[in-house]
Motif scaffolding. Structure first.
Motif, PDB file in Angstrom:
ATOM      1  N   VAL A 434      24.580  34.552   1.876  1.00  0.00           N
ATOM      2  CA  VAL A 434      24.215  33.167   1.597  1.00  0.00           C
ATOM      3  C   VAL A 434      23.944  32.967   0.111  1.00  0.00           C
ATOM      4  O   VAL A 434      24.423  32.012  -0.507  1.00  0.00           O
ATOM      5  CB  VAL A 434      22.980  32.748   2.428  1.00  0.00           C
ATOM      6  CG1 VAL A 434      22.475  31.376   1.985  1.00  0.00           C
ATOM      7  CG2 VAL A 434      23.331  32.710   3.914  1.00  0.00           C
ATOM      8  N   SER A 435      23.193  33.890  -0.498  1.00  0.00           N
ATOM      9  CA  SER A 435      22.853  33.770  -1.914  1.00  0.00           C
ATOM     10  C   SER A 435      24.094  33.853  -2.785  1.00  0.00           C
ATOM     11  O   SER A 435      24.264  33.079  -3.736  1.00  0.00           O
ATOM     12  CB  SER A 435      21.858  34.857  -2.323  1.00  0.00           C
ATOM     13  OG  SER A 435      20.637  34.718  -1.630  1.00  0.00           O
ATOM     14  N   GLN A 436      24.992  34.796  -2.474  1.00  0.00           N
ATOM     15  CA  GLN A 436      26.196  34.954  -3.277  1.00  0.00           C
ATOM     16  C   GLN A 436      27.143  33.764  -3.112  1.00  0.00           C
ATOM     17  O   GLN A 436      27.764  33.313  -4.076  1.00  0.00           O
ATOM     18  CB  GLN A 436      26.911  36.249  -2.907  1.00  0.00           C
ATOM     19  CG  GLN A 436      26.265  37.495  -3.485  1.00  0.00           C
ATOM     20  CD  GLN A 436      26.313  37.526  -4.998  1.00  0.00           C
ATOM     21  OE1 GLN A 436      27.373  37.360  -5.596  1.00  0.00           O
ATOM     22  NE2 GLN A 436      25.159  37.711  -5.634  1.00  0.00           N
ATOM     23  N   SER A 437      27.220  33.243  -1.905  1.00  0.00           N
ATOM     24  CA  SER A 437      28.072  32.080  -1.668  1.00  0.00           C
ATOM     25  C   SER A 437      27.578  30.878  -2.465  1.00  0.00           C
ATOM     26  O   SER A 437      28.367  30.175  -3.112  1.00  0.00           O
ATOM     27  CB  SER A 437      28.103  31.748  -0.174  1.00  0.00           C
ATOM     28  OG  SER A 437      28.838  30.564   0.062  1.00  0.00           O
ATOM     29  N   TYR A 438      26.270  30.667  -2.428  1.00  0.00           N
ATOM     30  CA  TYR A 438      25.739  29.523  -3.181  1.00  0.00           C
ATOM     31  C   TYR A 438      25.858  29.754  -4.680  1.00  0.00           C
ATOM     32  O   TYR A 438      26.118  28.816  -5.443  1.00  0.00           O
ATOM     33  CB  TYR A 438      24.278  29.245  -2.819  1.00  0.00           C
ATOM     34  CG  TYR A 438      23.733  28.098  -3.650  1.00  0.00           C
ATOM     35  CD1 TYR A 438      24.119  26.800  -3.385  1.00  0.00           C
ATOM     36  CD2 TYR A 438      22.889  28.339  -4.733  1.00  0.00           C
ATOM     37  CE1 TYR A 438      23.672  25.742  -4.171  1.00  0.00           C
ATOM     38  CE2 TYR A 438      22.437  27.295  -5.515  1.00  0.00           C
ATOM     39  CZ  TYR A 438      22.827  25.997  -5.233  1.00  0.00           C
ATOM     40  OH  TYR A 438      22.405  24.966  -6.014  1.00  0.00           O
ATOM     41  N   ALA A 439      25.674  30.986  -5.137  1.00  0.00           N
ATOM     42  CA  ALA A 439      25.761  31.270  -6.573  1.00  0.00           C
ATOM     43  C   ALA A 439      27.125  30.862  -7.128  1.00  0.00           C
ATOM     44  O   ALA A 439      27.224  30.337  -8.244  1.00  0.00           O
ATOM     45  CB  ALA A 439      25.491  32.745  -6.831  1.00  0.00           C
ATOM     46  N   LYS A 440      28.176  31.106  -6.359  1.00  0.00           N
ATOM     47  CA  LYS A 440      29.515  30.708  -6.815  1.00  0.00           C
ATOM     48  C   LYS A 440      29.623  29.192  -6.886  1.00  0.00           C
ATOM     49  O   LYS A 440      30.192  28.643  -7.840  1.00  0.00           O
ATOM     50  CB  LYS A 440      30.566  31.288  -5.864  1.00  0.00           C
ATOM     51  CG  LYS A 440      30.640  32.808  -5.898  1.00  0.00           C
ATOM     52  CD  LYS A 440      31.589  33.342  -4.840  1.00  0.00           C
ATOM     53  CE  LYS A 440      31.582  34.865  -4.824  1.00  0.00           C
ATOM     54  NZ  LYS A 440      32.427  35.422  -3.730  1.00  0.00           N
ATOM     55  N   GLU A 441      29.096  28.504  -5.870  1.00  0.00           N
ATOM     56  CA  GLU A 441      29.143  27.040  -5.888  1.00  0.00           C
ATOM     57  C   GLU A 441      28.240  26.481  -6.998  1.00  0.00           C
ATOM     58  O   GLU A 441      28.567  25.456  -7.609  1.00  0.00           O
ATOM     59  CB  GLU A 441      28.712  26.477  -4.530  1.00  0.00           C
ATOM     60  CG  GLU A 441      29.603  26.869  -3.371  1.00  0.00           C
ATOM     61  CD  GLU A 441      31.060  26.471  -3.567  1.00  0.00           C
ATOM     62  OE1 GLU A 441      31.313  25.463  -4.274  1.00  0.00           O
ATOM     63  OE2 GLU A 441      31.948  27.165  -3.031  1.00  0.00           O
ATOM     64  N   LYS A 442      27.158  27.155  -7.267  1.00  0.00           N
ATOM     65  CA  LYS A 442      26.258  26.727  -8.339  1.00  0.00           C
ATOM     66  C   LYS A 442      26.966  26.798  -9.689  1.00  0.00           C
ATOM     67  O   LYS A 442      26.825  25.889 -10.522  1.00  0.00           O
ATOM     68  CB  LYS A 442      25.001  27.610  -8.345  1.00  0.00           C
ATOM     69  CG  LYS A 442      23.966  27.239  -9.388  1.00  0.00           C
ATOM     70  CD  LYS A 442      22.746  28.148  -9.246  1.00  0.00           C
ATOM     71  CE  LYS A 442      21.711  27.876 -10.315  1.00  0.00           C
ATOM     72  NZ  LYS A 442      20.516  28.757 -10.159  1.00  0.00           N
TER      73      LYS A 442
END
Length: 529
Positions: A434-442
């Motif tokens: 979840v954290s890595q997925s959001y980091a890319k979108e961020k």
């Protein structure tokens, strides 16, 4: 040697015992219990009791109960143990911050240091005599911050009011502020593409409302949620801002009364009348309702900040299949504006006019300490507890622990030296999916937020007293007129609303302010590019 009688000796021993007991009671744990592992008391950091100062901060309701309060938590203790002063923090509710600070100032109870993001507000305080010039004190007492200003000369024009330095600030981590987000999984389910124009945005919102994208069989979707009220729409779609001046044919015009503002009102009214936005969005001043609509899966388009990590995390907890992605600003008949981007300075910290020189000196020493040593822990937490260094960036070790123990504390850093870049986020984020997925979108969100240049005709607004007084009176009246247009059905058209705004502006002295603003622009335009 002077003789000490038994009774005196007993009294002395009792006093010593009491002092030891008090010292023991004053300790709340071992050195490892607090950030940095320091158990130093305020007196231990210097030769005697430290100077006390008070500092305002925004109460955003983010401190978990087990962490304490904004006034008293692990980070306030850490600051007081490690900084050269003892700080008393004065929280003010974010949505009512200026009103609360004004009340404290009027009552003679304002904190020593007052900070806001709004430069206009600091200008008002300077014109009212509520704060004092500090340029000479920075020159006299500062080392670290003075060197920082020399490295960032772009800050200087923003810190001056009436020709004198009245505030300290620092360069923002990023100039991005607003962001637009959309549920990609809803687009995919309904066979839609991300909107690129105002008309397409309305069409997608309608289909979100009518198409039951969450699949619960109920007509309960509120397509658009907004955390910044109408500001993100005004600025990103129609080149207007309620607090910004524009140059139209060489003339200064206030954003709330330019011709384009009628289109802004018409757009908001259409969204409201068709049920495409929450009917309570105007009164959702703390944005809790909009956040709930998003995180519970009732909203599919979100106007807010470019970074919504906490909201995204809560949404994914409720619906693991949800996928929020950043949305580029859409074009209107006026073209495509950038999402709202800030000027270089971050918060402005001003010094209460009632402060004495020793308090000012201590406050500047605190600012130097915060810039040199203090900001990293309150921004990122404790190394090897909340983050580890990976490839030169600070990587979170546990997102939930960070959210609980650190996320609320960043605004204690009234100065910091930090710049964020999109490529940093995957390395900074925890390694869970979840954290890595959001980091890319961020990272994508930051790139998109900065992709299109935001229209800012002048670097900063004029700050003369007549304008400050007018805005303070005009703003609440304007809000009432705009609410009537948007939510009042056929009671007032957008064109009539704009006319009413202009009438009130004129009634309150707007013609004279327009004249003074133009004179100000002509005198300062070489410094406003």
């Amino acid at each position: 040697m002077k003789y000490v009688g038994k009774s005196t000796f007993a009294l002395v021993m009792a006093m010593l015992l009491s002092m030891l007991l008090l010292s023991a009671c004053g300790s709340t744990g071992t050195a490892g219990d607090e950030p940095g592992g320091s158990a130093a008391t305020p007196e231990q950091a210097g030769d005697g009791p430290k100077q006390e100062i008070s500092i305002s901060m925004f109460d955003r309701g983010k401190v978990p109960t087990e962490e304490g309060t904004y006034e008293n938590n692990r980070w306030t203790k850490w600051i007081n143990e490690n900084s050269p002063v003892t700080v008393n923090w004065v929280p003010v509710t974010r949505s009512q911050a200026q009103a609360k600070l004004n009340a404290l100032i009027a009552a003679g109870e304002a904190p020593d240091l007052i900070w806001e993001y709004d430069r206009n507000y600091i200008s008002q305080l300077a014109n009212q005599g509520a704060i004092q010039p500090i340029g000479d004190y920075i020159e006299k007492y500062s080392t670290t911050y003075k060197a920082y200003l020399e490295k960032h000369p772009e800050l200087e024009p923003y810190l001056k009011f009436n020709g004198e330095v009245y505030a300290v600030s620092f360069v923002r981590e990023t100039l991005a502020n607003h962001g637009m987000w959309i549920r990609q999984d809803w687009l995919d389910k309904l066979g839609l593409k991300a909107p690129t124009t105002v008309e397409e945005l309305i069409d997608v919102a309608r289909k979100f409302k009518e198409g039951d994208p969450d699949g619960n069989g109920q007509a309960d979707t509120v397509p658009i949620a907004m955390s910044n009220s109408a500001n993100a729409i005004d600025q990103a779609l129609f080149f207007t801002s309620e607090n910004q001046w524009y140059i139209e044919d060489g003339k200064m015009q206030f954003g709330r009364i330019v011709d384009r503002h009628a289109d802004t009102l018409a757009f908001q009214k259409q969204l409201f009348d068709e049920g495409l936005i929450d009917r309570e969005y105007i009164t959702d001043t703390n944005f809790q309702r909009s956040a709930q609509l998003l995180t519970t899966g009732k909203a599919g388009i979100y106007f807010g900040n470019w970074d919504i990590e906490e909201l995204n995390g809560n949404l994914v907890k409720n619906d693991p299949n949800a996928k929020l992605v950043p949305l580029e600003s859409v074009s209107s008949k006026y073209g495509k504006d950038g999402l709202y981007q800030e000027a270089p300075p971050s918060i402005f910290t001003a010094f209460n006019s009632q402060m004495k020189e020793e308090e000012i000196k201590a406050s500047i020493e605190f600012i130097d300490w915060m810039l040199e040593d203090g900001w990293v822990p309150v921004r990122y937490g404790e190394e090897n507890v909340h983050y580890t260094m990976v490839d030169g960036v600070r990587q979170k070790t546990d997102p939930e622990k960070f959210q609980k123990e650190v996320a609320y504390a960043s605004e204690y850093a009234i100065v910091m030296d930090n710049v964020l870049k999109p490529e940093m986020f995957p390395a900074m984020a925890a390694k869970d999916e979840v954290s890595q997925s959001y980091a890319k979108e961020k990272g994508k969100s930051l790139e998109i937020a900065m992709k299109n240049k935001y229209r800012r005709d002048i670097a900063y607004n004029p700050d003369f007293p007549e304008l400050s007084q007018l805005i303070a009176t005009f703003s609440p009246i304007a809000q009432q007129i705009e609410a009537k247009v948007i939510t009042g059905g056929g009671s007032m058209s957008p064109a009539d609303g704009l006319n009413e705004l202009r009438k009130e502006w004129k009634r309150l002295g707007g013609e004279n302010v327009d004249k003074l603003a133009q004179e100000w622009y002509e005198a300062n335009k070489d410094n406003l590019k």
